[in-house]
Design an enzyme around this catalytic site. Structure first.
Site, PDB file in Angstrom:
ATOM      1  CE  LYS A   1      -7.259   0.826   3.884  1.00 23.48           C
ATOM      2  NZ  LYS A   1      -5.998   1.234   4.561  1.00 23.48           N
TER       3      LYS A   1
ATOM      4  CD  GLU B   1      -2.574   1.036   2.776  1.00 25.93           C
ATOM      5  OE1 GLU B   1      -3.538   1.795   2.941  1.00 25.93           O
ATOM      6  OE2 GLU B   1      -2.215   0.183   3.634  1.00 25.93           O
TER       7      GLU B   1
ATOM      8  CB  VAL C   1       0.230   0.154  11.892  1.00 22.97           C
ATOM      9  CG1 VAL C   1       0.263   1.003  10.634  1.00 22.97           C
ATOM     10  CG2 VAL C   1      -1.207   0.047  12.414  1.00 22.97           C
TER      11      VAL C   1
ATOM     12  CB  CYS D   1      -4.341  -2.105   4.622  1.00 24.32           C
ATOM     13  SG  CYS D   1      -3.396  -2.070   6.169  1.00 24.32           S
TER      14      CYS D   1
END
Length: 299
Positions: free
Chosen positions: A125, A54, A185, A158
């Site tokens: 997204k 991404e 993350v 994601c």
């Protein structure tokens, strides 16, 4: 005839590229060239479908909408997309990468699919994570699946993998493989289990398993303005298990797998009584979950 001796009708070597793009206009050229240098390594290893993370050309942690806007570009006419497109044409491969897309005054977190024939399509997204909601507009293109000579390719980004409707809708439209571009993350611990996998690894494996579809997930690594990233890129088979290794949590690397891409079309038939698409109770939940907005593709 066993699996190892079957003729592959759509042989594909998939590569997911795990690297460390950094935010900042001064880093854009380096991000782009470094990502492509790793993609070239994958090509030299025989890959013909390559997935980058991404926001692969810009890094992730913008501090303002203005900064995000400065990093963004048009799709497909922006400079990074054009360079990726030239790479795909030159090396006769298919390339998926994440980019900050500018469309008028709107910004989107977008994945593009490029091939030897040029620009194939894009996905914006749908599910925005944390500060992304301050910079980007939620995706408005639905969940497209693109027919290519190597098979039908779906895209997700994601945080989308936490929403089981996304891979299900892509699979119901006949995706042979889902290319997942990510910036997973660090979150509150525990981050990894004893095997080194993170929760996103298991969500990817689960989505592949319950939808009987290949998923190639490319994540980034490193630290960007204090935010750390999980690595753990992987390629999941139609049975959910990783094909080959799961990438470590640190370090740039390339994970490759040889698959028969369109074998996904017969994978849902487990036995004479259990077939995942057939066993779905669409009479109970399609109207609630929105699947009826995306036409099913017969396998």
């Amino acid at each position: 005839m066993n699996e190892s001796t079957k003729e592959r009708v759509s042989p594909v070597r998939v590569a997911v590229v795990q690297f460390d793009p950094q935010v900042g206009m001064e880093n854009r050229e380096r991000n782009l060239r470094h990502g492509l240098s790793m993609a070239l390594q994958a090509v030299e290893g025989g890959a013909n479908l390559i997935v980058l993370p991404e926001l692969a050309n810009t890094g992730y942690l913008f501090t303002s909408r203005q900064e995000a806007f400065e990093h963004a570009e048009g799709v497909p006419n922006g400079p990074s997309v054009q360079v990726w497109m030239d790479f795909a044409k030159k090396h006769d491969v298919y390339l998926v990468a994440g980019v900050a897309e500018r469309d008028g005054m709107q910004l989107f977190d977008t994945a593009v699919l490029l091939g030897p024939e040029g620009f194939i399509g894009k996905y914006r997204k749908a599910h925005l994570w944390n500060l992304e909601k301050l910079w980007f507009t939620p995706g408005n293109l639905g969940f497209p699946v693109f027919d290519t000579p190597i098979g039908r390719i779906g895209l997700l980004i994601c945080w989308d993998i936490w929403f089981p409707e996304v891979p299900r809708i892509l699979a119901q439209q006949g995706a042979d493989i889902i290319c997942s571009v990510n910036n997973w993350v660090w979150t509150p611990p525990p981050l990894f289990d004893e095997t080194g996998k993170c929760m996103a690894s298991y969500l990817t494996m689960t989505a592949a398993h319950v939808n009987n579809v290949f998923i190639a997930a490319a994540n980034r690594v490193g630290t960007d303005r204090g935010e750390r990233f999980l690595g753990c890129s992987l390629i999941a088979g139609t049975n959910g298990w990783p094909i080959g290794e799961v990438a470590p949590s640190e370090g740039e690397t390339i994970v490759c797998a040889d698959i028969d891409l369109v074998s996904a079309r017969s994978a849902p038939i487990w036995n004479s009584l259990n077939d995942l698409p057939r066993d779905r109770r669409t009479d109970l939940y399609d109207s609630m979950l929105g699947y009826t907005g995306h036409s099913a593709f017969p396998r």
